[in-house]
Design an enzyme around this catalytic site. Structure first.
Site, short mmCIF file in Angstrom:
data_model
loop_
_atom_site.label_atom_id
_atom_site.label_comp_id
_atom_site.label_asym_id
_atom_site.label_seq_id
_atom_site.Cartn_x
_atom_site.Cartn_y
_atom_site.Cartn_z
N GLU A 98 -7.13 4.18 15.39
CA GLU A 98 -7.95 3.59 14.46
C GLU A 98 -7.45 2.47 13.90
O GLU A 98 -6.22 2.01 13.75
CB GLU A 98 -8.31 4.44 13.09
CG GLU A 98 -8.88 5.89 13.85
CD GLU A 98 -9.50 6.82 12.40
OE1 GLU A 98 -10.34 7.65 12.83
OE2 GLU A 98 -8.73 6.91 11.48
N CYS A 111 -5.73 -3.40 9.07
CA CYS A 111 -4.57 -2.66 9.14
C CYS A 111 -4.58 -2.13 10.71
O CYS A 111 -5.66 -1.48 11.11
CB CYS A 111 -4.89 -1.60 8.27
SG CYS A 111 -3.78 -0.05 8.14
N CYS A 118 1.84 10.44 15.28
CA CYS A 118 3.18 9.97 14.64
C CYS A 118 3.77 11.10 14.58
O CYS A 118 3.46 12.38 14.65
CB CYS A 118 2.90 9.58 13.02
SG CYS A 118 4.30 8.93 12.51
N CYS A 122 5.73 12.95 7.83
CA CYS A 122 5.67 13.07 6.36
C CYS A 122 4.63 13.84 5.94
O CYS A 122 3.59 14.01 6.29
CB CYS A 122 5.40 11.46 5.92
SG CYS A 122 6.54 10.38 6.64
N CYS A 125 0.79 12.81 4.74
CA CYS A 125 0.07 11.98 5.64
C CYS A 125 -0.81 12.52 6.61
O CYS A 125 0.02 13.56 7.25
CB CYS A 125 1.12 11.11 6.35
SG CYS A 125 0.27 9.94 7.40
N GLY A 171 0.84 5.86 13.18
CA GLY A 171 2.21 5.72 13.89
C GLY A 171 3.21 4.96 13.40
O GLY A 171 3.00 4.39 11.84
N SER A 203 5.42 -1.71 8.07
CA SER A 203 5.68 -0.88 7.09
C SER A 203 6.23 0.27 8.20
O SER A 203 5.93 0.78 8.99
CB SER A 203 4.43 -0.30 6.71
OG SER A 203 4.65 0.88 5.93
N SER A 225 8.49 2.64 3.31
CA SER A 225 7.79 3.74 2.49
C SER A 225 8.74 4.60 1.69
O SER A 225 9.65 5.47 2.35
CB SER A 225 7.01 4.58 3.59
OG SER A 225 5.83 3.80 4.11
N LEU A 226 9.07 4.30 0.55
CA LEU A 226 10.15 5.07 -0.15
C LEU A 226 9.89 6.44 -0.81
O LEU A 226 10.29 7.44 -0.41
CB LEU A 226 10.72 3.92 -1.34
CG LEU A 226 12.15 4.29 -1.81
CD1 LEU A 226 13.16 4.43 -0.74
CD2 LEU A 226 12.46 3.29 -2.92
N ASN A 302 -4.38 9.55 -1.27
CA ASN A 302 -5.56 9.86 -0.71
C ASN A 302 -5.40 11.15 -0.08
O ASN A 302 -5.04 11.38 0.97
CB ASN A 302 -5.97 8.72 0.50
CG ASN A 302 -5.98 7.41 -0.33
OD1 ASN A 302 -6.64 7.28 -1.14
ND2 ASN A 302 -5.18 6.50 0.22
N CYS A 345 -5.25 4.60 3.29
CA CYS A 345 -3.78 4.80 3.62
C CYS A 345 -3.75 6.37 3.66
O CYS A 345 -3.96 7.12 2.91
CB CYS A 345 -2.98 4.42 2.51
SG CYS A 345 -3.02 2.90 1.93
N1 SAH Z 1 4.71 4.73 9.51
C1 SAH Z 1 4.89 3.81 8.73
C2 SAH Z 1 3.30 3.18 8.42
C3 SAH Z 1 2.15 3.84 8.31
S1 SAH Z 1 1.45 4.37 6.89
C4 SAH Z 1 5.36 4.03 7.31
O1 SAH Z 1 5.67 5.19 7.01
O2 SAH Z 1 5.31 3.21 6.54
C5 SAH Z 1 1.30 3.22 5.72
C6 SAH Z 1 1.51 3.58 4.34
O3 SAH Z 1 0.55 4.62 3.89
C7 SAH Z 1 2.92 4.44 4.32
O4 SAH Z 1 3.65 3.90 3.03
C8 SAH Z 1 2.47 5.65 4.07
O5 SAH Z 1 3.53 6.56 3.43
C9 SAH Z 1 1.23 5.78 3.10
N2 SAH Z 1 0.55 7.11 3.31
C10 SAH Z 1 0.70 7.98 4.15
N3 SAH Z 1 -0.27 9.15 3.89
C11 SAH Z 1 -0.83 8.69 2.48
C12 SAH Z 1 -2.07 9.31 1.74
N4 SAH Z 1 -2.33 10.44 2.09
N5 SAH Z 1 -2.24 8.70 0.62
C13 SAH Z 1 -1.49 7.48 0.30
N6 SAH Z 1 -0.82 6.73 1.16
C14 SAH Z 1 -0.29 7.51 2.43
#
Ligand code: SAH
Length: 371
Positions: A98, A111, A118, A122, A125, A171, A203, A225-226, A302, A345
């Site tokens: 997407e 985006c 992926c 996490c 996500c 990804g 990112s 992504s911290l 989200n 996100c």
């Molecule tokens: N893999 C990469 C890029 C993809 S995610 C990364 O981890 O940075 C882009 C951003 O959205 C990341 O900061 C991720 O942690 C965040 N994200 C993932 N799931 C989310 C959710 N359910 N709600 C809000 N942000 C989220």
């Protein structure tokens, strides 16, 4: 012509300038032909070699035999009530991924995805839920931007519609290093999409060795992504932390900024109710980042089906931001966009068929990184 023959043609979209020059040289043409081609493809959005009228007819015919402009196919497009659009794309019959366009007053952000699925797992996500299928090719990554511009009207009226590109879709871009770096080069090349380095953001969840490598290869803006101020919690939320803990990750980030003469690293921090959103955690985060070239982007969580997390209430998010700002750390709150069409996100899911079951949570150190 059969599909097999078509697929043997070189996709001009995936070729950085030097490679395109080599390609036209092999055909017996001068390097400036490559620049002409890039102008047609990236500046004018021309998808048909036959229509590139300032190229000699013979050259066009010769080129059309062995090359083409090939983008992913659009499966569906959805419009959010806030103007956000989401496209589901397919590259072959079983793979879907997407991309999302987020229009704002002063800019339009696209985006894009770097992988189908992926493997980093996490816990908050939704892309992680579906596992990993495959890396996108350079052409599929660049092709998303080309396609979005085509859909939105290639520079209609001379104004850019896509002003910023973020690799924040499906990804982990640094796990697909080999294809992502040339794609980023094409995005920033004067002869390519000609976006400034501040307007292309990669990112990452924190693949430390690849951050060092990235510093040698490109100067794209870096987001990390911290999501937690301590290793115990971060390892739970972002399992790659068990391999590359926070101190190592931050050292890589500061190195990146030093090498790139960059402005700062953006740290993304998803706001999860009762998990990582306390004022004490904000203070701990400020202590980690204070005095460094860092800014924090707080992302309200989200939700997606079957998640165990809840979004932090707005007052908690504001308090968290204020704690950071009071300690001299720049912080902003990301506005949620497109959530009515699952385009926000972490909501990108696509459709992964034949997925492998390799996920980082199960197989922590087995993460396959293509370099
Ligand atoms: N893999 C990469 C890029 C993809 S995610 C990364 O981890 O940075 C882009 C951003 O959205 C990341 O900061 C991720 O942690 C965040 N994200 C993932 N799931 C989310 C959710 N359910 N709600 C809000 N942000 C989220």
């Amino acid at each position: 012509m059969s599909a097999a023959t078509l697929n043997e043609r070189t996709n001009l979209l995936g070729l950085p300038k030097a490679e395109l020059e080599a390609f036209v040289a092999e055909m017996g043409s001068k390097p400036f032909r490559a620049r002409q081609l890039m102008n047609w493809v990236y500046k004018r959005g021309e998808g048909s070699i036959a229509n590139m009228t300032d190229l000699a007819k013979d050259f066009r015919a010769q080129l059309a035999e062995c090359a083409e402009i090939r983008t992913p196919d659009i499966v569906t497009m959805q419009h959010s009530c806030d103007g956000t659009r989401k496209w589901k794309l397919s590259a072959d019959s079983s793979q879907a991924f997407e991309m999302v366009f987020i229009p704002e007053k002063e800019r339009g952000t696209l985006c894009i995805s770097s992988q189908v699925g992926c493997m980093l797992d996490c816990s908050f996500c939704s892309t992680a839920q579906q596992g990993f299928n495959r890396n996108l090719t350079t052409a599929e990554i660049v092709g998303q931007v080309w396609l979005a511009k085509k859909e939105l009207g290639f520079e209609a009226g001379g104004d850019r519609i896509v002003t910023n590109v973020v690799l924040m879709g499906m990804g982990e871009p640094l796990a697909n290093f080999r294809n992502v770096v040339p794609a980023v080069r094409i995005l920033m090349d004067d002869y390519g999409f000609d976006l400034s380095r501040r307007r292309v953001t990669l990112s990452t969840s924190g693949l430390v060795p690849q951050i060092y490598k990235l510093a040698e290869e490109t100067n794209v803006a870096l987001a990390v992504s911290l999501h937690a101020p301590d290793d115990e919690l971060r390892s739970e939320l972002v399992p790659i932390n068990r391999k590359h803990p926070i101190a190592e990750l931050l050292a890589a980030c500061w190195h990146y900024i030093d090498e790139q003469n960059g402005r700062s690293v953006t740290f993304e921090y998803v706001m999860l109710d009762g998990v990582n959103d306390s004022p004490a955690q904000a203070r701990a985060l400020a202590a980690l980042l204070k005095g460094h070239p860092a800014k924090v982007n707080l992302i309200p969580f989200n939700p997606f089906p079957e998640t165990r997390y809840k979004r932090s209430p707005q007052p908690a998010i504001l308090k968290f931001r204020d704690e950071l700002i009071q300690r001299g750390v720049l912080a902003t709150i990301r506005r949620t966009r497109g959530d009515d069409i699952d385009a926000a996100c972490g909501q990108l899911a696509g459709k992964v068929i034949d997925r492998t079951t390799v996920r980082l949570g199960n197989k922590l150190f087995g993460v396959a990184v293509q370099q």
